[in-house]
Write a protein that holds these residues in place. Structure first.
Motif, PDB file in Angstrom:
ATOM      1  N   ASP A   1     -13.048   2.759   9.768  1.00  0.00           N
ATOM      2  CA  ASP A   1     -12.702   2.505   8.368  1.00  0.00           C
ATOM      3  C   ASP A   1     -11.223   2.785   8.107  1.00  0.00           C
ATOM      4  O   ASP A   1     -10.554   2.032   7.395  1.00  0.00           O
ATOM      5  CB  ASP A   1     -13.569   3.343   7.417  1.00  0.00           C
ATOM      6  CG  ASP A   1     -14.988   2.828   7.313  1.00  0.00           C
ATOM      7  OD1 ASP A   1     -15.258   1.696   7.775  1.00  0.00           O
ATOM      8  OD2 ASP A   1     -15.839   3.566   6.773  1.00  0.00           O
ATOM      9  N   ARG A   2     -10.715   3.867   8.674  1.00  0.00           N
ATOM     10  CA  ARG A   2      -9.300   4.226   8.503  1.00  0.00           C
ATOM     11  C   ARG A   2      -8.401   3.152   9.113  1.00  0.00           C
ATOM     12  O   ARG A   2      -7.414   2.720   8.517  1.00  0.00           O
ATOM     13  CB  ARG A   2      -9.045   5.591   9.149  1.00  0.00           C
ATOM     14  CG  ARG A   2      -7.581   5.972   9.329  1.00  0.00           C
ATOM     15  CD  ARG A   2      -6.884   6.112   7.981  1.00  0.00           C
ATOM     16  NE  ARG A   2      -5.494   6.432   8.091  1.00  0.00           N
ATOM     17  CZ  ARG A   2      -4.983   7.651   8.024  1.00  0.00           C
ATOM     18  NH1 ARG A   2      -5.766   8.688   7.870  1.00  0.00           N
ATOM     19  NH2 ARG A   2      -3.700   7.844   8.098  1.00  0.00           N
TER      20      ARG A   2
ATOM     21  N   THR B   1       0.862  -1.188   0.000  1.00  0.00           N
ATOM     22  CA  THR B   1       0.000   0.000   0.000  1.00  0.00           C
ATOM     23  C   THR B   1       0.895   1.232   0.000  1.00  0.00           C
ATOM     24  O   THR B   1       1.542   1.534   1.005  1.00  0.00           O
ATOM     25  CB  THR B   1      -0.915   0.007   1.241  1.00  0.00           C
ATOM     26  OG1 THR B   1      -1.635  -1.226   1.297  1.00  0.00           O
ATOM     27  CG2 THR B   1      -1.891   1.166   1.195  1.00  0.00           C
TER      28      THR B   1
ATOM     29  N   HIS C   1      -8.534   0.037   7.054  1.00  0.00           N
ATOM     30  CA  HIS C   1      -7.761   0.228   5.822  1.00  0.00           C
ATOM     31  C   HIS C   1      -6.276  -0.030   6.080  1.00  0.00           C
ATOM     32  O   HIS C   1      -5.605  -0.730   5.310  1.00  0.00           O
ATOM     33  CB  HIS C   1      -7.980   1.640   5.274  1.00  0.00           C
ATOM     34  CG  HIS C   1      -7.210   1.930   4.038  1.00  0.00           C
ATOM     35  ND1 HIS C   1      -5.954   2.499   4.060  1.00  0.00           N
ATOM     36  CD2 HIS C   1      -7.510   1.723   2.734  1.00  0.00           C
ATOM     37  CE1 HIS C   1      -5.507   2.624   2.824  1.00  0.00           C
ATOM     38  NE2 HIS C   1      -6.422   2.165   2.003  1.00  0.00           N
ATOM     39  N   ASP C   2      -5.752   0.546   7.170  1.00  0.00           N
ATOM     40  CA  ASP C   2      -4.352   0.309   7.525  1.00  0.00           C
ATOM     41  C   ASP C   2      -4.112  -1.175   7.787  1.00  0.00           C
ATOM     42  O   ASP C   2      -3.113  -1.746   7.327  1.00  0.00           O
ATOM     43  CB  ASP C   2      -3.974   1.103   8.776  1.00  0.00           C
ATOM     44  CG  ASP C   2      -3.774   2.587   8.528  1.00  0.00           C
ATOM     45  OD1 ASP C   2      -3.864   3.031   7.359  1.00  0.00           O
ATOM     46  OD2 ASP C   2      -3.510   3.309   9.511  1.00  0.00           O
TER      47      ASP C   2
END
Length: 181
Positions: free
Chosen positions: A136-137, A13, A140-141
């Protein structure tokens, strides 16, 4: 006799403007850390990285990403939520540092005191944590970490290549110096 080909884990990522970045954005070397605020080894790496960043202030940028291991660290996700709530107010790194410097105080009562010590709006931050406004953050990580082969904390990537050495400042400085163009 042949030896098996060793595969080096790579960061999957890429770093973007949405990441939490400390240090010059144009630094020639980037360290991406996947961490858990309740992990004692991450606390040791925090101290080492603080030293390294001081010594290579113009050379390194530090990117922090969440990898809370909630089955081992029950307050890790709440701490990550608090860091994101602080980040929403431009204070991510202050909360990040407070969390690592107070790892033994991440229960809800002490975390609220930390939010207050930093001068953040306690009621607003608590409401965001309570409704998981930043999940959500964090997810995501976490997913990005899994894609990059992360299975423990702390995990560091130096210029997109997993750092499999120890986390002593001297080792990290040597790795940074080797990666510096």
């Amino acid at each position: 006799m042949t030896t098996p080909l060793q595969v080096t884990a790579r960061l999957r990522t890429p770093v973007t403007e949405h990441d939490h970045i400390r240090g010059p954005r144009s630094a020639p070397v980037t360290i991406v850390e996947y961490g858990d605020f309740q992990c004692p080894f991450c606390g040791l790496v925090h101290a080492a990285l603080t030293d390294v960043l001081r010594q290579r202030a113009d050379t390194v940028r530090h990117v922090y990403r969440h990898f809370p291991i909630t089955n081992v660290h029950p307050y890790a996700e709440r701490a990550a939520e608090a860091a994101e709530a602080a980040g929403r107010r431009g204070r991510f790194w202050e909360m990040h540092d407070w969390l690592y410097e107070h790892q033994d105080q991440l229960d809800p009562v002490h975390l609220t005191l930390g939010v207050e010590q930093l001068g953040l709006p306690v009621d607003e931050v608590e409401a965001e944590i309570g409704r998981h406004a930043h999940s959500d953050r964090i997810r995501h990580d976490f997913v990005g970490a899994i894609r990059s082969g992360v299975d423990a904390t702390p995990t560091l990537f130096v210029d997109d290549i997993r750092h499999d050495g120890d986390f002593a400042p001297a080792t990290l400085l040597a790795t940074i110096d080797a990666a510096t163009p």
